[in-house]
Write a protein that holds these residues in place. Structure first.
Motif, short mmCIF file in Angstrom:
data_model
loop_
_atom_site.label_atom_id
_atom_site.label_comp_id
_atom_site.label_asym_id
_atom_site.label_seq_id
_atom_site.Cartn_x
_atom_site.Cartn_y
_atom_site.Cartn_z
N ILE A 131 -26.82 -11.40 28.61
CA ILE A 131 -27.12 -11.75 29.99
C ILE A 131 -28.48 -12.42 30.00
N LEU A 132 -28.52 -13.65 30.51
CA LEU A 132 -29.73 -14.47 30.44
C LEU A 132 -30.11 -14.97 31.83
N PRO A 133 -31.11 -14.35 32.48
CA PRO A 133 -31.67 -14.95 33.70
C PRO A 133 -32.42 -16.22 33.30
N LEU A 134 -31.93 -17.36 33.74
CA LEU A 134 -32.40 -18.63 33.19
C LEU A 134 -33.28 -19.38 34.17
N HIS A 135 -34.52 -19.61 33.75
CA HIS A 135 -35.47 -20.37 34.55
C HIS A 135 -35.02 -21.83 34.64
N PRO A 136 -35.20 -22.47 35.81
CA PRO A 136 -34.76 -23.87 35.95
C PRO A 136 -35.34 -24.80 34.90
N ARG A 137 -36.58 -24.59 34.50
CA ARG A 137 -37.18 -25.47 33.49
C ARG A 137 -36.48 -25.33 32.15
N THR A 138 -36.12 -24.10 31.78
CA THR A 138 -35.39 -23.88 30.53
C THR A 138 -33.99 -24.46 30.63
N ARG A 139 -33.34 -24.28 31.77
CA ARG A 139 -32.00 -24.83 31.98
C ARG A 139 -32.03 -26.35 31.81
N ALA A 140 -33.06 -26.99 32.38
CA ALA A 140 -33.18 -28.44 32.28
C ALA A 140 -33.41 -28.87 30.83
N ALA A 141 -34.22 -28.12 30.10
CA ALA A 141 -34.50 -28.47 28.70
C ALA A 141 -33.22 -28.39 27.86
N ILE A 142 -32.42 -27.35 28.09
CA ILE A 142 -31.17 -27.20 27.35
C ILE A 142 -30.21 -28.34 27.68
N SER A 143 -30.15 -28.70 28.95
CA SER A 143 -29.27 -29.80 29.38
C SER A 143 -29.74 -31.13 28.82
N GLN A 182 -31.29 -31.76 26.16
CA GLN A 182 -31.06 -31.87 24.72
C GLN A 182 -29.57 -31.83 24.37
N GLY A 183 -28.72 -31.72 25.38
CA GLY A 183 -27.28 -31.74 25.14
C GLY A 183 -26.77 -30.51 24.42
N LEU A 184 -27.44 -29.38 24.60
CA LEU A 184 -27.04 -28.15 23.91
C LEU A 184 -26.02 -27.38 24.75
N ASP A 185 -25.11 -26.71 24.08
CA ASP A 185 -24.06 -25.93 24.74
C ASP A 185 -24.40 -24.46 24.64
N LEU A 186 -24.82 -23.88 25.75
CA LEU A 186 -25.19 -22.46 25.79
C LEU A 186 -24.04 -21.67 26.38
N ASP A 187 -23.43 -20.81 25.58
CA ASP A 187 -22.24 -20.07 26.00
C ASP A 187 -22.54 -18.57 26.07
N VAL A 188 -23.31 -18.18 27.10
CA VAL A 188 -23.61 -16.78 27.37
C VAL A 188 -23.47 -16.57 28.88
N LYS A 189 -23.70 -15.34 29.36
CA LYS A 189 -23.63 -15.09 30.80
C LYS A 189 -24.97 -15.45 31.42
N ILE A 190 -25.01 -16.60 32.06
CA ILE A 190 -26.24 -17.09 32.67
C ILE A 190 -26.27 -16.67 34.14
N ILE A 191 -27.41 -16.11 34.57
CA ILE A 191 -27.60 -15.77 35.97
C ILE A 191 -28.89 -16.42 36.45
N ASP A 192 -29.06 -16.51 37.76
CA ASP A 192 -30.28 -17.07 38.32
C ASP A 192 -31.46 -16.15 38.02
N PRO A 193 -32.68 -16.69 38.05
CA PRO A 193 -33.86 -15.83 37.88
C PRO A 193 -33.82 -14.67 38.87
N VAL A 194 -34.30 -13.52 38.43
CA VAL A 194 -34.18 -12.31 39.24
C VAL A 194 -35.55 -11.82 39.69
N GLY A 195 -35.55 -11.00 40.74
CA GLY A 195 -36.75 -10.36 41.21
C GLY A 195 -37.10 -9.13 40.37
N TYR A 196 -38.19 -8.50 40.74
CA TYR A 196 -38.69 -7.36 39.95
C TYR A 196 -37.71 -6.19 39.95
#
Length: 380
Positions: free
Chosen positions: A259-271, A273-287
């Motif tokens: 389970i990966l809460p993914l920051h928009p900047r990291t999401r953009a970097a992965i995209s 670079q054309g990388l295929d990330l196949d895990v359970k991605i969720i939006d950034p979470v609160g405390y």
């Protein structure tokens, strides 16, 4: 015993803790400077301890360094965090630009409020700007989380923490290693006070864990791998990022759900670079959601600094995708392992450690009493 007065306000029962403390009849005015949500969470537990003191008044300044939609009224109410008395709106721009703009505004605020001491946390640009403004105005500085060192000068945080320590006269260290770092830099021969007080992050985790709640769409998961990925040294290097993505995919497929809460900047970097990330991605979470994820996972896989400790607070093993860490004691006790961005090492150590229970047999971070210790030393 006697009355404590600041301006028109009065407090009863002020104790005198020594000749170097303030005179009978006055409270100590603390000016707390924060700029990011993690700093508010840390400062909240110290503010709770300050409220119990009869001799300290606190004014809180928020620089605005990180705007976070989770910092709503509900956030302040549930955590009982004092709302900032002073709000700046300094965010965006380069490190130098941001720090310079903060310095101008914080200097004005310090002149307006005339505090007896400035209190700063951690290693952000807000931390350095607050310490620098105070020092130039000859206002003493207390630094919470002093003495941390990664020994990597490519990290802006390393520069901020080193300079803030040099500007501070009260250095509140979370660990023995932090104290030793400062002694190695000659602080044991300086008039500044170097104190081991424990880690306020543990105070926060223990206090607020009762508010933990699952992120939207989750609830029944357990023994998964909780991953975080945001550090520039990983996201801005295509070789490192590709290796980490391959490792995450392999773990998700063959070991346990990731389970990966993914920051928009990291999401953009992965995209990008054309990388295929196949895990359970969720939006950034609160405390609160992060506390739930930590409590229910089987292992933490991260390149964060604070998350390494939070894993330990919840008894979870940690695999850290960095080449160094400030939290060397976690490596020494076997609670954490450094793997860099090595694909095979990441997979191997996740397999070896997932589900393992980590015990805090040495009370490495003070056991949740750091905020009380900080206030005690502020008073005396």
């Amino acid at each position: 015993m006697g009355d404590c007065a600041l301006g028109n306000g009065k407090k009863k029962g002020c104790l005198i803790f020594g000749a170097h403390f303030y005179q009978l009849g006055f409270v100590l005015k603390i000016f707390t400077i924060v700029g990011a949500r993690p700093q508010f969470i840390k400062a909240s537990v110290v503010s709770r301890a300050i409220k119990k003191s009869e001799c300290i008044d606190e004014v809180v300044l928020h620089t605005g360094q990180h705007f976070d939609q989770n910092m709503s009224d509900v956030f302040f109410e549930q955590l009982n965090i004092p709302r900032p008395d002073v709000r700046l709106d300094v965010n965006g721009g380069s490190h130098g630009e941001m720090t310079g703009r903060m310095l101008i505004e914080i200097e004005r605020a310090i002149k307006d409020y005339a505090p007896d001491r400035v209190l700063v946390y951690g290693d952000t640009n807000s931390t350095l700007a607050g310490a620098l403004a105070a020092a130039k105005l000859h206002v003493p500085v207390a630094h919470v989380e002093a003495g941390l060192r990664s020994f990597n000068m490519n990290m802006p945080e390393e520069i901020n923490r080193i300079l803030t320590d040099q500007l501070s006269d009260l250095l509140c260290c979370p660990t023995d290693a932090a104290v030793q770092n400062l002694n190695n830099e000659g602080f044991d021969s300086k008039p500044a006070k170097v104190l081991k007080v424990g880690d306020v992050m543990q105070d926060s985790a223990l206090l607020f864990s009762k508010f933990a709640l699952p992120p939207q769409g989750l609830g029944g998961q357990s023994n998964y791998v909780l991953a975080t990925l945001h550090r520039a040294e990983n996201t801005d290097d295509i070789g490192r990022l590709s290796s980490i993505v391959q490792a995450l995919n392999a773990i998700h497929k063959n070991v346990a759900e990731v389970i990966l809460p993914l920051h928009p900047r990291t999401r953009a970097a992965i995209s990008d670079q054309g990388l295929d990330l196949d895990v359970k991605i969720i939006d950034p979470v609160g405390y609160f959601e992060m506390l739930w994820l930590l409590r229910n996972c089987g292992l933490v896989l991260t390149d964060s600094g604070g998350v390494q400790k939070e894993a330990f607070f919840f008894g979870k093993p940690c695999v850290t995708m960095r080449d160094e860490t400030e939290w060397v004691e976690l490596i020494e006790v076997g609670a954490n392992v450094l793997v860099g961005a090595d694909r095979d090492a990441i997979i191997e150590h996740v397999q070896l450690n997932i589900g393992r229970i980590v015990k805090d047999e040495l009370s490495l971070y003070g056991g949740g009493k750091a905020s009380g210790e900080i206030v005690r030393h502020l008073q005396g």
